[in-house]
Design a protein around this motif. Structure first.
Motif, short mmCIF file in Angstrom:
data_model
loop_
_atom_site.label_atom_id
_atom_site.label_comp_id
_atom_site.label_asym_id
_atom_site.label_seq_id
_atom_site.Cartn_x
_atom_site.Cartn_y
_atom_site.Cartn_z
N GLY A 181 25.09 -58.86 -6.05
CA GLY A 181 26.48 -58.99 -6.42
C GLY A 181 27.17 -57.64 -6.45
O GLY A 181 26.57 -56.63 -6.83
N VAL A 182 28.43 -57.62 -6.06
CA VAL A 182 29.24 -56.39 -6.09
C VAL A 182 30.58 -56.72 -6.73
O VAL A 182 31.24 -57.69 -6.34
N VAL A 183 30.98 -55.92 -7.72
CA VAL A 183 32.27 -56.11 -8.38
C VAL A 183 33.16 -54.93 -8.07
O VAL A 183 32.80 -53.78 -8.32
N VAL A 184 34.33 -55.21 -7.49
CA VAL A 184 35.31 -54.18 -7.15
C VAL A 184 36.64 -54.52 -7.82
O VAL A 184 36.75 -55.51 -8.53
N ALA A 185 37.64 -53.69 -7.57
CA ALA A 185 38.98 -53.95 -8.10
C ALA A 185 40.01 -53.43 -7.12
O ALA A 185 39.75 -52.49 -6.36
N ARG A 186 41.17 -54.04 -7.13
CA ARG A 186 42.31 -53.60 -6.33
C ARG A 186 41.94 -53.32 -4.88
O ARG A 186 41.87 -52.17 -4.44
N LEU A 187 41.70 -54.38 -4.14
CA LEU A 187 41.34 -54.23 -2.74
C LEU A 187 42.47 -53.64 -1.90
O LEU A 187 42.26 -53.26 -0.75
N TYR B 132 38.09 -49.18 -1.92
CA TYR B 132 37.21 -50.31 -2.18
C TYR B 132 36.81 -51.07 -0.91
O TYR B 132 35.62 -51.39 -0.75
N PRO B 133 37.73 -51.36 0.01
CA PRO B 133 37.27 -51.94 1.28
C PRO B 133 36.28 -51.03 2.02
O PRO B 133 35.30 -51.51 2.61
N ALA B 134 36.52 -49.71 1.97
CA ALA B 134 35.60 -48.78 2.63
C ALA B 134 34.23 -48.81 1.97
O ALA B 134 33.19 -48.80 2.64
N LEU C 100 32.99 -51.36 0.26
CA LEU C 100 32.39 -52.66 0.56
C LEU C 100 31.79 -52.68 1.96
O LEU C 100 30.72 -53.25 2.18
N GLU C 101 32.48 -52.07 2.91
CA GLU C 101 31.96 -52.02 4.27
C GLU C 101 30.63 -51.29 4.31
O GLU C 101 29.67 -51.73 4.95
N SER C 102 30.57 -50.17 3.60
CA SER C 102 29.33 -49.38 3.56
C SER C 102 28.22 -50.13 2.84
O SER C 102 27.07 -50.17 3.29
N LEU C 103 28.56 -50.76 1.72
CA LEU C 103 27.58 -51.55 0.97
C LEU C 103 27.06 -52.72 1.81
O LEU C 103 25.85 -52.97 1.87
N GLY C 104 27.98 -53.43 2.44
CA GLY C 104 27.59 -54.58 3.23
C GLY C 104 26.68 -54.22 4.39
O GLY C 104 25.69 -54.92 4.66
N ALA C 105 26.99 -53.13 5.07
CA ALA C 105 26.18 -52.71 6.21
C ALA C 105 24.77 -52.34 5.77
O ALA C 105 23.78 -52.73 6.40
N ARG C 106 24.66 -51.59 4.68
CA ARG C 106 23.34 -51.16 4.22
C ARG C 106 22.53 -52.34 3.69
O ARG C 106 21.33 -52.46 3.97
N LEU C 107 23.16 -53.22 2.94
CA LEU C 107 22.44 -54.38 2.41
C LEU C 107 21.98 -55.30 3.54
O LEU C 107 20.86 -55.81 3.53
N VAL D 65 40.67 -41.52 1.72
CA VAL D 65 40.67 -42.82 2.38
C VAL D 65 41.11 -42.63 3.83
O VAL D 65 41.64 -41.58 4.21
N GLU D 66 40.91 -43.65 4.65
CA GLU D 66 41.18 -43.50 6.09
C GLU D 66 42.62 -43.10 6.38
O GLU D 66 42.90 -42.25 7.23
N LEU D 67 43.58 -43.69 5.66
CA LEU D 67 44.99 -43.37 5.88
C LEU D 67 45.31 -41.88 5.69
O LEU D 67 46.23 -41.36 6.31
N ALA D 68 44.55 -41.21 4.84
CA ALA D 68 44.82 -39.80 4.55
C ALA D 68 44.74 -38.93 5.79
O ALA D 68 45.43 -37.91 5.89
N SER D 69 43.92 -39.32 6.76
CA SER D 69 43.75 -38.52 7.97
C SER D 69 44.71 -38.91 9.09
O SER D 69 44.75 -38.26 10.13
N TRP D 70 45.51 -39.96 8.89
CA TRP D 70 46.44 -40.40 9.93
C TRP D 70 47.49 -39.32 10.18
O TRP D 70 47.91 -38.59 9.26
N ASP D 71 47.97 -39.24 11.42
CA ASP D 71 48.94 -38.21 11.79
C ASP D 71 50.22 -38.29 10.97
O ASP D 71 50.87 -37.28 10.72
N ALA D 72 50.58 -39.49 10.54
CA ALA D 72 51.82 -39.65 9.76
C ALA D 72 51.72 -39.04 8.38
O ALA D 72 52.74 -38.75 7.74
N TYR D 73 50.48 -38.82 7.89
CA TYR D 73 50.29 -38.30 6.53
C TYR D 73 49.58 -36.95 6.51
O TYR D 73 50.02 -36.04 5.81
#
Length: 352
Positions: free
Chosen positions: A80-86, A91-93, A95-102, A291-299
């Motif tokens: 089980g994994v408990v997260v908040a504010r998806l 948190y999605p990042a 979860l993706e890492s957790l899901g892949a490893r599990l 987070v991924e958005l931080a590296s986007w050209d717009a930011y």
């Protein structure tokens, strides 16, 4: 004559049901006993053999019946994994890492959102044996799970946020050190009017980042003025934008803003655009989490990066070890962070 298995869901189910662990063993070139050890996550299997078996499991489409596995091993193979504010990309990042490893370990992941009663559902699932263990990614002292599950033998790991005094494994990054690093960077780079956009204090990550930031400013002899501190009531883009606009409406607006997470910082960047404050010429903005958005050209946001993949891997290893040995000593693991410098601070290097 062999009867056709048929097409569609029913046919696929019959094909999967016909695949046995002996078939997997033949495909992997190992014994059936080795396949069984991999399926129950036995640490005695070498990584090379484990990888061969995992590939064979995927290629043959083998599916282990959960109730049969639970009966034979007392384990369900579910975590089980408990997260908040998806809406917060961290948190999605995670979860993706957790899901892949599990998945690579033959484990299933069941996810609950703490914002909608996930804490209670996860604690019930652990007590009822629906999951073998739980990873908590968004815990606070007020979390229902933390209140209900407090045995040091419980297979529980806290990741990202920590809770002082909780009798369980905890994996975090150095949030105090990260906050200090940001303050040192701004001060040494000549920023004079430094502001802080904080957040709800229930989260250990936010408290620690603010504490480290304030301590470093104080050590450098720089005062954080009361009107240069805004505490956001929530972690949202809109709130970060609103807090930045308040700061930029001051008679003497800041020339640097540190936001305690990237969601607030991305909002602050858009607030600066509305206020026509030029970033980075007039104003520097720094976030936290990368987070991924931080590296986007717009930011192009300067931020503090947590080693999420390493944190996730370590947390899963701790949890699986706890599932196998409930008497294992509790571990508190803290990883170092990295300041990632981008255009929101003019790509100004860290002064040596």
């Amino acid at each position: 004559m062999v009867k056709p298995e048929g097409k569609g869901v029913a046919g696929r189910a019959r094909r999967l049901a016909s695949v046995t662990s002996h078939d997997v063993a033949r495909a992997a070139g190992v014994s059936q006993a080795t396949v069984s050890r991999v399926l129950r996550n036995d640490a005695s299997v070498s990584q090379a053999r484990r990888d061969r078996v995992m590939r064979a499991l995927a290629e043959t489409g083998y599916e282990l019946n959960a109730s049969a596995r639970a009966f034979r091993t007392s384990h369900t193979g579910s975590i089980g994994v408990v997260v908040a504010r998806l809406s917060n990309q961290i948190y999605p990042a995670m979860l993706e890492s957790l899901g892949a490893r599990l998945a690579s370990l033959g484990q299933r992941m069941i996810v609950w959102d703490a914002e909608y009663g996930g804490d209670v559902q996860a604690s019930q699932a652990l007590r009822q044996g629906i999951v073998d263990g739980v990873i908590l990614a968004a815990s606070t002292n007020e979390s229902e799970f933390i209140k209900e599950i407090r045995s040091p033998q419980a297979p529980v790991v806290l990741i990202n946020r920590t809770v002082d005094g909780y009798p369980g494994d905890q994996v975090s990054s150095d949030n105090v050190g990260g906050g200090r690093r940001v303050a040192d960077y701004l001060v040494r780079s000549g920023r004079k009017r430094i502001a802080l956009i904080g957040g709800p204090q229930q989260a250990s990550t936010i408290r620690d980042r603010e504490r480290g930031f304030r301590e470093a400013l104080e050590a450098a002899g720089v005062e954080l003025l009361a009107h240069h501190y805004q505490r956001s009531p929530e972690f949202s883009h809109g709130s970060g934008k609103a807090m930045a606009l308040r700061l930029l409406e001051l008679a003497t607006p800041p020339d640097a803003i540190f936001c305690v997470n990237d969601v607030l910082a991305l909002g602050a960047l858009d607030g600066a655009r509305v206020a026509r404050a030029r970033v980075p010429d007039d104003l520097w903005i720094v976030g936290y989490d990368d987070v991924e958005l931080a590296s986007w050209d717009a930011y192009e946001l300067t931020t503090v990066r947590q080693p999420m993949a390493e944190m996730v891997s370590y947390s899963i290893d701790l949890l699986l070890a706890k599932i196998l040995d409930s008497g294992k000593a509790i571990e508190l693991k803290c990883f170092a962070n990295e300041l990632v410098i981008r255009q929101s601070t003019g790509k100004h290097p860290f002064p040596q």
